[in-house]
Scaffold this motif. Structure first.
Motif, PDB file in Angstrom:
ATOM      1  N   TYR A  29      10.894  -3.323  -0.496  1.00 52.16           N
ATOM      2  CA  TYR A  29      10.267  -2.294   0.490  1.00 52.16           C
ATOM      3  C   TYR A  29       9.126  -1.659  -0.506  1.00 52.16           C
ATOM      4  N   MET A  30       7.936  -1.183   0.073  1.00 54.43           N
ATOM      5  CA  MET A  30       6.980  -0.737  -0.451  1.00 54.43           C
ATOM      6  C   MET A  30       6.870   0.670  -0.092  1.00 54.43           C
ATOM      7  N   VAL A  31       7.191   1.725  -0.875  1.00 54.08           N
ATOM      8  CA  VAL A  31       7.220   3.030  -0.446  1.00 54.08           C
ATOM      9  C   VAL A  31       6.022   3.823  -1.115  1.00 54.08           C
ATOM     10  N   THR A  32       5.266   4.449  -0.102  1.00 54.21           N
ATOM     11  CA  THR A  32       4.074   5.177  -0.317  1.00 54.21           C
ATOM     12  C   THR A  32       4.728   6.805  -0.790  1.00 54.21           C
ATOM     13  N   ILE A  33       4.131   7.379  -1.743  1.00 53.31           N
ATOM     14  CA  ILE A  33       4.952   8.754  -2.184  1.00 53.31           C
ATOM     15  C   ILE A  33       3.338   9.761  -2.228  1.00 53.31           C
ATOM     16  N   GLN A  34       3.765  10.774  -1.525  1.00 55.13           N
ATOM     17  CA  GLN A  34       2.640  11.869  -1.810  1.00 55.13           C
ATOM     18  C   GLN A  34       3.087  12.745  -2.842  1.00 55.13           C
ATOM     19  N   GLU A  35       2.386  12.777  -3.847  1.00 56.37           N
ATOM     20  CA  GLU A  35       2.768  13.576  -5.044  1.00 56.37           C
ATOM     21  C   GLU A  35       2.457  15.216  -4.788  1.00 56.37           C
ATOM     22  N   LYS A  36       3.009  15.966  -5.698  1.00 56.27           N
ATOM     23  CA  LYS A  36       2.652  17.533  -5.352  1.00 56.27           C
ATOM     24  C   LYS A  36       1.224  18.039  -5.169  1.00 56.27           C
ATOM     25  N   ASP A  37       0.310  17.190  -6.113  1.00 61.46           N
ATOM     26  CA  ASP A  37      -1.125  17.415  -5.792  1.00 61.46           C
ATOM     27  C   ASP A  37      -1.834  16.932  -4.590  1.00 61.46           C
ATOM     28  N   GLY A  38      -1.072  16.161  -3.995  1.00 62.49           N
ATOM     29  CA  GLY A  38      -1.581  15.564  -2.679  1.00 62.49           C
ATOM     30  C   GLY A  38      -1.965  14.049  -2.763  1.00 62.49           C
ATOM     31  N   SER A  39      -1.816  13.572  -4.034  1.00 64.69           N
ATOM     32  CA  SER A  39      -2.623  12.136  -4.209  1.00 64.69           C
ATOM     33  C   SER A  39      -1.160  11.421  -3.768  1.00 64.69           C
ATOM     34  N   THR A  40      -1.309  10.129  -3.370  1.00 61.39           N
ATOM     35  CA  THR A  40      -0.601   9.385  -3.114  1.00 61.39           C
ATOM     36  C   THR A  40      -0.351   7.996  -4.046  1.00 61.39           C
ATOM     37  N   SER A  41       0.831   7.400  -4.341  1.00 59.56           N
ATOM     38  CA  SER A  41       1.110   6.132  -5.059  1.00 59.56           C
ATOM     39  C   SER A  41       2.019   5.735  -4.322  1.00 59.56           C
ATOM     40  N   LYS A  42       2.056   4.018  -4.479  1.00 57.03           N
ATOM     41  CA  LYS A  42       2.817   3.032  -3.833  1.00 57.03           C
ATOM     42  C   LYS A  42       3.837   2.608  -5.208  1.00 57.03           C
ATOM     43  N   GLN A  43       5.039   2.518  -4.715  1.00 60.44           N
ATOM     44  CA  GLN A  43       6.233   1.991  -5.743  1.00 60.44           C
ATOM     45  C   GLN A  43       6.992   0.918  -5.104  1.00 60.44           C
ATOM     46  N   PRO A  44       7.308  -0.010  -5.517  1.00 57.99           N
ATOM     47  CA  PRO A  44       8.308  -0.985  -5.052  1.00 57.99           C
ATOM     48  C   PRO A  44       9.786  -0.439  -4.895  1.00 57.99           C
ATOM     49  N   ALA A  45      10.770  -0.766  -3.983  1.00 55.78           N
ATOM     50  CA  ALA A  45      12.131  -0.368  -4.034  1.00 55.78           C
ATOM     51  C   ALA A  45      12.762  -1.535  -3.316  1.00 55.78           C
ATOM     52  N   TYR A  46      13.963  -1.575  -3.816  1.00 55.29           N
ATOM     53  CA  TYR A  46      14.832  -2.771  -3.567  1.00 55.29           C
ATOM     54  C   TYR A  46      16.254  -2.293  -3.191  1.00 55.29           C
ATOM     55  N   GLY A  47      16.651  -3.017  -2.144  1.00 56.67           N
ATOM     56  CA  GLY A  47      18.234  -2.539  -1.375  1.00 56.67           C
ATOM     57  C   GLY A  47      18.313  -3.357  -0.427  1.00 56.67           C
ATOM     58  N   VAL A  48      19.748  -3.212  -0.058  1.00 54.25           N
ATOM     59  CA  VAL A  48      20.160  -4.027   1.218  1.00 54.25           C
ATOM     60  C   VAL A  48      19.442  -3.625   2.469  1.00 54.25           C
ATOM     61  N   ASP A  49      19.291  -2.266   2.798  1.00 53.93           N
ATOM     62  CA  ASP A  49      18.392  -1.593   3.686  1.00 53.93           C
ATOM     63  C   ASP A  49      17.565  -0.596   3.150  1.00 53.93           C
ATOM     64  N   MET A  50      16.948   0.030   3.984  1.00 55.08           N
ATOM     65  CA  MET A  50      15.814   1.084   3.618  1.00 55.08           C
ATOM     66  C   MET A  50      16.622   2.222   2.835  1.00 55.08           C
ATOM     67  N   GLN A  51      17.656   2.610   3.499  1.00 49.25           N
ATOM     68  CA  GLN A  51      18.287   3.705   2.811  1.00 49.25           C
ATOM     69  C   GLN A  51      18.803   3.501   1.466  1.00 49.25           C
ATOM     70  N   ASP A  52      19.337   2.337   1.311  1.00 46.37           N
ATOM     71  CA  ASP A  52      19.585   1.915  -0.051  1.00 46.37           C
ATOM     72  C   ASP A  52      18.562   1.829  -1.039  1.00 46.37           C
ATOM     73  N   ALA A  53      17.528   1.177  -0.591  1.00 42.01           N
ATOM     74  CA  ALA A  53      16.298   1.210  -1.456  1.00 42.01           C
ATOM     75  C   ALA A  53      15.710   2.343  -1.952  1.00 42.01           C
ATOM     76  N   MET A  54      15.822   3.409  -1.099  1.00 41.86           N
ATOM     77  CA  MET A  54      15.266   4.810  -1.094  1.00 41.86           C
ATOM     78  C   MET A  54      16.316   5.455  -2.186  1.00 41.86           C
ATOM     79  N   LYS A  55      17.674   5.477  -1.943  1.00 41.29           N
ATOM     80  CA  LYS A  55      18.375   5.692  -2.963  1.00 41.29           C
ATOM     81  C   LYS A  55      18.333   5.234  -4.398  1.00 41.29           C
ATOM     82  N   ARG A  56      18.009   3.768  -4.499  1.00 42.66           N
ATOM     83  CA  ARG A  56      17.812   3.290  -5.569  1.00 42.66           C
ATOM     84  C   ARG A  56      16.783   3.744  -6.422  1.00 42.66           C
ATOM     85  N   LEU A  57      15.485   4.061  -5.765  1.00 45.82           N
ATOM     86  CA  LEU A  57      14.261   4.561  -6.127  1.00 45.82           C
ATOM     87  C   LEU A  57      14.477   6.011  -6.773  1.00 45.82           C
ATOM     88  N   VAL A  58      15.197   6.691  -6.118  1.00 44.19           N
ATOM     89  CA  VAL A  58      15.336   8.205  -6.430  1.00 44.19           C
ATOM     90  C   VAL A  58      16.104   8.100  -7.674  1.00 44.19           C
TER      91      VAL A  58
END
Length: 129
Positions: A29-58
């Motif tokens: 998955y490619m996750v777009t993250i909005q930082e505290k200052d308002g800028s955005t960045s993209k980070q890859p995440a891997y998992g069985v499903d989207m929830q698993d991928a987000m948990k692994r990224l965090v």
């Protein structure tokens, strides 16, 4: 809207990119993250499903934060080593004669030298980042 809630990092988009070829059943998955200052960045995440991928990224970001804190607190570990190096010779030093107590200063000199080397290396690393 609560001001403290709006001033946090948050995932604003997550897109399925592809199924993993090396690990069947996992997705990228490619996750777009909005930082505290308002800028955005993209980070890859891997998992069985989207929830698993987000948990692994965090979890990986939290691990990186812990490593950064430990790197900043290395001086405290050196201070504990300093305390041990001073206490052990002091306890054992009472049985020696007055002329042989010069060696008790060796741990102190060693710790001071370690602090100096660590400070120089830390400055060098922070300048090269």
């Amino acid at each position: 809207m609560n001001k403290s809630k709006s001033n946090r990092r948050k995932a604003i988009d997550c897109q399925l990119i592809e199924e993993s070829k090396s690990n069947p059943g996992y997705f990228k998955y490619m996750v777009t993250i909005q930082e505290k200052d308002g800028s955005t960045s993209k980070q890859p995440a891997y998992g069985v499903d989207m929830q698993d991928a987000m948990k692994r990224l965090v979890r990986s970001e939290n691990a990186e934060m812990v490593v950064q804190v430990i790197e900043k607190k290395q001086q405290f570990f050196l201070m504990a080593l300093f305390a041990l190096c001073i206490v052990i010779p002091l306890v054992g030093g009472y049985n020696s004669s007055e002329g042989q107590k010069w060696w008790m200063m060796l741990p102190l000199a060693t710790i001071v030298l370690l602090f100096l080397v660590f400070g120089i290396l830390d400055r060098y690393r922070s300048q090269n980042k």
